[in-house]
Motif scaffolding. Structure first.
Motif, PDB file in Angstrom:
ATOM      1  N   PHE A 113       0.830  -1.205   0.000  1.00  0.00           N
ATOM      2  CA  PHE A 113       0.000   0.000   0.000  1.00  0.00           C
ATOM      3  C   PHE A 113       0.864   1.255   0.000  1.00  0.00           C
ATOM      4  O   PHE A 113       0.534   2.251  -0.656  1.00  0.00           O
ATOM      5  N   TYR A 114       1.972   1.209   0.735  1.00  0.00           N
ATOM      6  CA  TYR A 114       2.880   2.359   0.743  1.00  0.00           C
ATOM      7  C   TYR A 114       3.456   2.573  -0.655  1.00  0.00           C
ATOM      8  O   TYR A 114       3.533   3.714  -1.144  1.00  0.00           O
ATOM      9  N   ALA A 115       3.856   1.486  -1.299  1.00  0.00           N
ATOM     10  CA  ALA A 115       4.416   1.594  -2.649  1.00  0.00           C
ATOM     11  C   ALA A 115       3.377   2.090  -3.650  1.00  0.00           C
ATOM     12  O   ALA A 115       3.682   2.912  -4.518  1.00  0.00           O
TER      13      ALA A 115
ATOM     14  N   PRO B  65      10.456   4.074  -1.460  1.00  0.00           N
ATOM     15  CA  PRO B  65       9.202   3.385  -1.780  1.00  0.00           C
ATOM     16  C   PRO B  65       9.416   2.109  -2.600  1.00  0.00           C
ATOM     17  O   PRO B  65       8.698   1.119  -2.413  1.00  0.00           O
ATOM     18  N   SER B  66      10.427   2.123  -3.480  1.00  0.00           N
ATOM     19  CA  SER B  66      10.705   0.941  -4.298  1.00  0.00           C
ATOM     20  C   SER B  66      11.217  -0.213  -3.441  1.00  0.00           C
ATOM     21  O   SER B  66      10.806  -1.367  -3.615  1.00  0.00           O
ATOM     22  N   LEU B  67      12.111   0.089  -2.497  1.00  0.00           N
ATOM     23  CA  LEU B  67      12.629  -0.954  -1.605  1.00  0.00           C
ATOM     24  C   LEU B  67      11.515  -1.492  -0.704  1.00  0.00           C
ATOM     25  O   LEU B  67      11.453  -2.695  -0.430  1.00  0.00           O
ATOM     26  N   ILE B  68      10.639  -0.602  -0.251  1.00  0.00           N
ATOM     27  CA  ILE B  68       9.503  -1.039   0.566  1.00  0.00           C
ATOM     28  C   ILE B  68       8.567  -1.907  -0.273  1.00  0.00           C
ATOM     29  O   ILE B  68       8.025  -2.915   0.201  1.00  0.00           O
ATOM     30  N   GLY B  69       8.383  -1.538  -1.552  1.00  0.00           N
ATOM     31  CA  GLY B  69       7.564  -2.351  -2.443  1.00  0.00           C
ATOM     32  C   GLY B  69       8.156  -3.736  -2.637  1.00  0.00           C
ATOM     33  O   GLY B  69       7.420  -4.740  -2.662  1.00  0.00           O
ATOM     34  N   LEU B  70       9.490  -3.823  -2.765  1.00  0.00           N
ATOM     35  CA  LEU B  70      10.151  -5.123  -2.890  1.00  0.00           C
ATOM     36  C   LEU B  70       9.978  -5.941  -1.611  1.00  0.00           C
ATOM     37  O   LEU B  70       9.763  -7.161  -1.671  1.00  0.00           O
TER      38      LEU B  70
END
Length: 297
Positions: free
Chosen positions: A95-97, A159-164
């Protein structure tokens, strides 16, 4: 001979059911991400709570309809807790991503989950993974770097690292779904337990940092919850009918759905590096799929 022929036929039927379920799940999760993004600037925890609250009541209806007992089988509680813990982390990160990245980028990073399923299957399901499997996982991770674009000048790096990380959490959660299904646990109970766990885990944060919502935001989050319930039941049914190694490639249809919705609803167009990353990751998924087919034959 007749029995063997019948067994193969039933196995194929189960596999095609799994494919249908996973494509429907991918579409539902694309809709969920769209509704989450449309709901505006709200905390990810708040969005997660309402998403899972709807899924919880939906699961209760399914449990009553299918007369599934509201208790887990002996020895399955720890796996339900682990599935729920990893699933909750995966949702919050996703959701953050979704709120901070192009919709297709967020979806693609979340769709690293099938590769993480392969890795977690070694430890959780005790499945044997070959060298080519690990090469495909490594190739997919390399492809994800084109989407993440790691550099200090990239404002979307965090955000990309959190998405991963969301994809990693989802991969672990789906592996435990498969584990629970193999141990005889019913899909509606798995979804209900996870939804209840996630609501309870996020409730303290919701109370502390609650943001007032408009009627429009409430309706959008309700739709997100309904779409999530459909996606959750779909993915649970898919991995209940067939092993992840046989059907996980079809989960990448979500990228097509997300890219289309991102373009039509938000006017988003991923950059060239992201498209390259999509191509690499999807290629690894297709290669792994055909490799698995060849091994089975």
């Amino acid at each position: 001979m007749y029995q063997n022929g019948r067994f193969v036929k039933m196995s194929g039927k189960q596999k095609y059911k799994g494919i249908l379920y996973i494509v429907c799940s991918a579409f539902c999760f694309s809709l969920m991400n769209m509704f989450v993004r449309l709901s505006g600037d709200l905390p990810s925890v708040q969005k997660s709570f309402f998403r899972n609250l709807v899924a919880f009541f939906f699961a209760l209806i399914m449990i009553r309809r299918e007369a599934v007992p509201l208790r887990c089988r002996a020895g399955n509680l720890k796996y339900l807790l682990l599935r729920s813990l990893f699933g909750t982390v995966g949702i919050l990160c996703n959701f953050y991503a979704v709120d901070h990245l192009v919709l297709a980028d967020a979806s693609m990073l979340n769709k690293m989950s099938p590769f993480f399923v392969v890795v977690f299957s070694i430890f959780i399901l005790k499945e044997r993974v070959t060298v080519p499997h690990m090469l495909f996982v490594g190739g997919a991770f390399a492809g994800s770097l084109f989407v993440i674009k790691p550099s200090f000048s990239n404002m979307d790096l965090l955000p990309s690292l959190i998405g991963l990380a969301g994809g990693l959490g989802a991969g672990a959660a789906y592996t435990f779904v498969r584990k629970l299904s193999l141990r005889g646990e019913k899909g509606p109970l798995i979804v209900c337990f996870f939804s209840a766990f996630s609501c309870l885990a996020t409730l303290p944060f919701l109370i502390y940092g609650y943001e007032p919502m408009s009627l429009r935001q409430i309706v959008l989050l309700l739709f997100a919850g309904l779409a999530a319930a459909g996606g959750q039941f779909g993915i649970t049914a898919a991995y209940s009918h067939a092993p992840a190694r046989e059907i996980s490639v079809y989960d990448y249809s979500q990228i097509m759905f997300s890219a289309l919705l991102g373009l039509l609803v938000f006017g988003q167009v991923p950059d060239a590096l992201s498209w390259l990353g999509y191509a690499v990751i999807c290629t690894m998924a297709v290669l792994m799929f055909f490799y698995n087919l060849k091994r089975e034959k």
